[in-house]
Design an enzyme around this catalytic site. Structure first.
Site, mmCIF file in Angstrom:
data_model
loop_
_atom_site.group_PDB
_atom_site.id
_atom_site.type_symbol
_atom_site.label_atom_id
_atom_site.label_comp_id
_atom_site.label_asym_id
_atom_site.label_seq_id
_atom_site.Cartn_x
_atom_site.Cartn_y
_atom_site.Cartn_z
ATOM 1 N N SER A 50 0.815 -1.209 0.000
ATOM 2 C CA SER A 50 0.000 0.000 0.000
ATOM 3 C C SER A 50 0.855 1.269 0.000
ATOM 4 O O SER A 50 1.795 1.392 0.796
ATOM 5 C CB SER A 50 -0.901 0.003 1.236
ATOM 6 O OG SER A 50 -1.565 1.249 1.318
ATOM 7 N N ASP A 82 -1.421 -1.493 -3.638
ATOM 8 C CA ASP A 82 -2.674 -1.332 -2.903
ATOM 9 C C ASP A 82 -2.835 0.157 -2.572
ATOM 10 O O ASP A 82 -1.871 0.811 -2.167
ATOM 11 C CB ASP A 82 -2.559 -2.165 -1.618
ATOM 12 C CG ASP A 82 -3.839 -2.212 -0.817
ATOM 13 O OD1 ASP A 82 -4.920 -2.134 -1.413
ATOM 14 O OD2 ASP A 82 -3.738 -2.349 0.420
ATOM 15 N N HIS A 83 -4.020 0.692 -2.742
ATOM 16 C CA HIS A 83 -4.274 2.109 -2.447
ATOM 17 C C HIS A 83 -3.240 3.049 -3.039
ATOM 18 O O HIS A 83 -2.639 3.861 -2.319
ATOM 19 C CB HIS A 83 -4.414 2.347 -0.935
ATOM 20 C CG HIS A 83 -5.656 1.719 -0.394
ATOM 21 N ND1 HIS A 83 -6.890 2.322 -0.485
ATOM 22 C CD2 HIS A 83 -5.875 0.520 0.192
ATOM 23 C CE1 HIS A 83 -7.798 1.527 0.038
ATOM 24 N NE2 HIS A 83 -7.219 0.416 0.446
ATOM 25 N N GLY A 210 -10.869 -4.224 3.933
ATOM 26 C CA GLY A 210 -11.222 -4.205 5.349
ATOM 27 C C GLY A 210 -11.676 -5.575 5.815
ATOM 28 O O GLY A 210 -12.695 -5.718 6.495
HETATM 29 ZN ZN LIG Z 1 -8.014 -1.127 1.449
#
Ligand SMILES: [Zn+2]
Length: 286
Positions: A50, A82-83, A210
């Site tokens: 991320s 990620d992100h 999540g």
């Molecule tokens: Zn996420």
């Protein structure tokens, strides 16, 4: 084998009704923990990194570590940003060999999210790199705060989702249906009706972020309703913190005891990942 691309891994998941776990790495130990869990359970796997954790790593070195371990492995391994928050990090990840990019424009207006996501697709698509994007906003905090709240007004709207996927040309869509990053306050309540509507409205695989704290039954229901990729991070880090403190309590006076602490944490993280793979139904699919 060489790194796999997200699309091929998710196509099988969709047709055989399981989900592929996406687990975050930061270093060689976490990479090892994730890929050895995939080998042990014979699962395809997505190794996530991320952008929100960029300050902790050397991205180019980490990509090389994942690539090498994937090449030595006999299960499909996808390397996913990620992100991704900035175009600069997206470009660097492409240069370093990532086979999948998640661009997170969920904090932007709909039009800006469409515009920036489409730009990422324009870069990645000709190179065979998959793109995942997010519409609506997954609750909580991607930075590690342990208070995952959700806001129903930010859940993904099915008709907007259809337009978003069509206009941007993305390969997978992260949805907000009551899921949140970080540690949930109480038991999360997922909006399965909305998930069914999204599944009907959108032709690409759906992604659930999540994943830490959602019950095994809820995971199975979500997968039966079209979730094909599940992001899981908080549970790994909380397990690592707990195992680190337990291991330190047992430290003796030899300096090599520190290496035993690291080994013990790696083993714990690997068992947490393997357990999720069994729940997600990806075990035995590689
Ligand atoms: Zn996420």
């Amino acid at each position: 084998m060489p790194l796999a691309c997200l699309k091929e891994v998710l196509d099988s998941a969709i047709s055989e009704k399981y989900a592929v776990g996406a687990f975050n790495t930061f270093n060689e130990d976490f990479t090892d923990a994730i890929i050895s869990a995939a080998e042990e359970t014979r699962s395809p796997v997505i190794v996530n990194f991320s952008e929100t954790q960029l300050e902790y790593v050397d991205l180019q070195c980490l990509a090389q570590v994942v690539k090498l371990k994937a090449e030595r492995s006999n299960v499909p391994v996808v390397l996913n940003l990620d992100h991704g928050l900035t175009f600069e990090t997206v470009e660097r990840s492409v240069e370093y060999g990532f086979t999948s990019i998640m661009f997170d424009g969920s904090g932007l207006s709909f039009d800006q999210n469409v515009e920036r996501t489409a730009k990422v697709v324009e870069l990645c698509n000709p190179l065979g790199i998959s793109v995942e994007a997010e519409l609506g906003a997954v609750g909580g905090d991607e930075g590690g705060a342990l208070t995952a709240d959700t806001d129903p007004s930010l859940y993904t709207d099915p008709s907007q989702a259809a337009e978003f996927v069509e206009t941007t040309g993305i390969d997978a869509l992260a949805v907000a249906i009551g899921n949140a990053h970080g540690k949930y306050r109480g038991q999360p309540v997922l909006d399965f009706d909305r998930l069914s509507e999204l599944r009907d409205a959108v032709p690409v695989p759906l992604v659930l972020h999540g994943g830490s704290g959602i019950s095994d039954d809820d995971f199975r229901t979500a997968i039966s309703l079209g979730i094909a990729k599940i992001n899981f991070l908080t549970g790994m880090l909380l397990g690592a913190i707990e195992e680190t403190s337990l291991a330190i309590e047992n430290c003796g006076e030899k300096y090599n005891d520190y290496l035993d602490v690291l080994a013990r944490v790696k083993k714990r993280v690997s068992s947490i990942v393997a357990e999720r793979m069994n729940v997600f139904g990806s075990s035995g699919r590689a």
